[in-house]
Design an enzyme around this catalytic site. Structure first.
Site, PDB file in Angstrom:
ATOM      1  N   LYS A 112       0.820  -1.211   0.000  1.00  0.00           N
ATOM      2  CA  LYS A 112       0.000   0.000   0.000  1.00  0.00           C
ATOM      3  C   LYS A 112       0.856   1.265   0.000  1.00  0.00           C
ATOM      4  O   LYS A 112       0.428   2.310  -0.483  1.00  0.00           O
ATOM      5  CB  LYS A 112      -0.933   0.027   1.208  1.00  0.00           C
ATOM      6  CG  LYS A 112      -1.835  -1.191   1.367  1.00  0.00           C
ATOM      7  CD  LYS A 112      -2.845  -1.308   0.244  1.00  0.00           C
ATOM      8  CE  LYS A 112      -4.011  -2.230   0.555  1.00  0.00           C
ATOM      9  NZ  LYS A 112      -3.690  -3.640   0.824  1.00  0.00           N
TER      10      LYS A 112
HETATM   11  C1  LIG Z   1      -4.374  -4.827   0.543  1.00  0.00           C
HETATM   12  C2  LIG Z   1      -3.586  -6.068   0.553  1.00  0.00           C
HETATM   13  C3  LIG Z   1      -3.834  -7.116  -0.352  1.00  0.00           C
HETATM   14  C4  LIG Z   1      -4.989  -7.099  -1.323  1.00  0.00           C
HETATM   15  O1  LIG Z   1      -4.885  -6.068  -2.265  1.00  0.00           O
HETATM   16  P1  LIG Z   1      -6.164  -5.620  -3.102  1.00  0.00           P
HETATM   17  O2  LIG Z   1      -5.736  -4.462  -3.891  1.00  0.00           O
HETATM   18  O3  LIG Z   1      -7.206  -5.262  -2.075  1.00  0.00           O
HETATM   19  O4  LIG Z   1      -6.599  -6.785  -3.899  1.00  0.00           O
HETATM   20  C5  LIG Z   1      -2.969  -8.205  -0.346  1.00  0.00           C
HETATM   21  N1  LIG Z   1      -1.945  -8.279   0.519  1.00  0.00           N
HETATM   22  C6  LIG Z   1      -1.685  -7.313   1.414  1.00  0.00           C
HETATM   23  C7  LIG Z   1      -0.548  -7.468   2.349  1.00  0.00           C
HETATM   24  C8  LIG Z   1      -2.484  -6.168   1.459  1.00  0.00           C
HETATM   25  O5  LIG Z   1      -2.214  -5.196   2.336  1.00  0.00           O
END
Ligand SMILES: *Cc1c(COP(=O)(O)O)cnc(C)c1O
Length: 470
Positions: A112
């Protein structure tokens, strides 16, 4: 470069407005009215280039002239400077034709950060030229919230309210949200699931007058700017493995369908991606949808990969729009059906298209444990549970076609989920030095019921924007 809504009832706006607005006023998601593409030569030219330099080209194509390119370049440099790896998103080999793309070298140890660091820069810049102040409200299954608080904490003209499901995030995730000392950020623990938090944010948008009153914006993965930022690492990884001369496949641990949709965007822009593999945990709505053609909600089961404990995969709406020949009426009908009955069917032709580009695999708790243990033993490498799901799914893809390299997205650092990792591998992953004191920081959090009225009241009372305008 203009952006329109998947539901067809919102006027076209530019990249900056789409970022500030988040969710379109008709309830849809923003997509480019026409997809930008990069030539084969441009993509070939990414070989050996710095991550930030690739980002300038890829994101620049999506920004168009909404931001002066010198400003955008400066913001991109600033966004990726705090990453602890020089390559920003390095690729490591995990087996024959099997690679891990490490996306967790940012400040809060999950992918993120890649989008959120840039969003912080963009949001800091935009209000100077557009709105006066903004209030960011975000729902998080854990990692978006920590990345947003880290990226936006201390910004002058932005207030941040992060809603997370009370008791359903890991301790490290919670501490990253509640341990901030920045006065403009507020962690709200909601007595409900992530889907409740996400529905609440959508509800706040629909609440009459509230959106204008506080200058509301969302930074969830539905925000187009996040998708745009995440597209970049698909290019850097594929080019490192021989694209555009050779196709590459990706396996992505998926929750809200944002990260993997960014891969689809990269493909749409010209990157030769053979297949996009969805890895899910037991909350497997996407795998069921691909198998049956019906997108059907079920209850959320808590797992060791909490960032994927999601049923309503919001970004799927973008894919549905594209697979339905960009027919917004189809999307509107499907979403109405979803809220009325908890399900909708995908038309056969659209389903065929989706199946021609995507595959899906459900990876259960036992397989996650197995994968973490095996990679610890064989590679002396510590996976987090989300990454284990991606890697497991990548192996399936590789068995089907051993000649195309497969990149599994490593979405979090193992230290973010130490209990599950230790149980599986016997190794307790350590937090990196900049977070060594995290568990000793005082926590600041408000626990609120799953009630939109109470959350609205809280935001009005604590937001500087609301006070300022009142
Ligand atoms: C947010 C997240 C995901 C999933 O990502 P999306 O964009 O919601 O599909 C997978 N792994 C981690 C560690 C995340 O923080």
């Amino acid at each position: 470069m203009l952006y329109g809504s998947t539901r067809g009832q919102a006027p076209g706006i530019d990249f900056v407005e789409a970022m500030l607005t988040g969710l379109a006023p008709d309830g849809g998601l923003y997509v480019p009215e026409r997809w930008p593409t990069l030539s084969r030569d441009t993509i070939a030219g990414f070989a050996g280039a710095r991550y930030a330099d690739v980002a300038k080209v890829v994101i620049g194509a999506m920004v168009g002239d909404a931001i002066a390119s010198a400003d955008l370049d400066r913001m991109i440099e600033a966004a990726y400077a705090p990453f602890r790896h020089k390559a920003v998103c390095p690729l490591v080999q995990a087996g024959d034709n099997l690679f891990l793309l490490e996306l967790f070298h940012g400040p809060t140890l999950a992918f993120k950060d890649v989008a959120m660091r840039l969003l912080g820069q963009l949001l800091d810049h935009a209000p100077k030229t557009r709105a006066a102040r903004a209030t960011i409200v975000g729902a998080t299954s854990g990692d978006t919230g920590s990345a947003a608080i880290d990226a936006f904490g201390g910004l002058d003209h932005v207030d941040v309210f992060i809603l997370y499901p009370h008791g359903r995030v890991s301790e490290v995730q919670r501490r990253q949200m509640t341990g901030s000392r920045a006065p403009n950020v507020h962690a709200l623990a909601i007595e409900g699931t992530f889907d409740d938090c996400q529905a609440m944010v959508k509800g706040l948008f629909a609440s009459p007058g509230f959106r204008e009153e506080i200058g509301l914006s969302v930074v969830n993965s539905i925000n187009w700017a996040r998708i745009a930022a995440q597209t970049v690492y698909y290019f850097t990884a594929a080019v490192a493995l021989g694209a555009p001369g050779r196709p590459v496949s990706f396996a992505v641990p998926t929750g809200n369908f944002g990260d993997i949709f960014a891969g689809w965007v990269a493909k749409r822009m010209g990157l030769p991606i053979e297949r996009l593999m969805i890895g899910t945990n037991e909350n497997d709505i996407l795998a069921r949808t691909l198998a049956t053609g019906t997108y059907q909600l079920r209850g959320v089961i808590p797992t060791t990969s909490p960032s994927m404990d999601i049923q309503v995969s919001s970004n799927f709406e973008r894919l549905l729009f594209e697979a339905s020949d960009r027919d917004s009426a189809t999307v509107v009908d499907a979403m109405a059906e979803l809220s009325r009955t908890g399900a909708f069917r995908i038309a056969p032709q659209a389903l065929d298209r989706i199946r021609s580009e995507f595959a899906a695999e459900t990876v259960d708790a036992a397989a996650v444990t197995d994968e973490i243990a095996a990679v610890q033993r064989d590679n002396d490498y510590t996976l987090d549970p989300h990454t284990a799901i991606g890697l497991r799914a990548a192996r399936t893809l590789l068995r089907q076609n051993p000649t195309t390299p497969v990149v599994a997205l490593a979405t979090a650092h193992a230290a973010k989920f130490p209990d599950a990792v230790e149980r599986a591998s016997g190794v307790r992953p350590k937090l990196p030095p900049h977070l060594a004191d995290l568990l000793d920081r005082p926590e600041r959090v408000s626990v609120l019921p799953n009630s939109r009225a109470e959350v609205e009241t809280f935001i009005r009372r604590h937001g500087r924007v609301a006070k300022h305008r009142a």
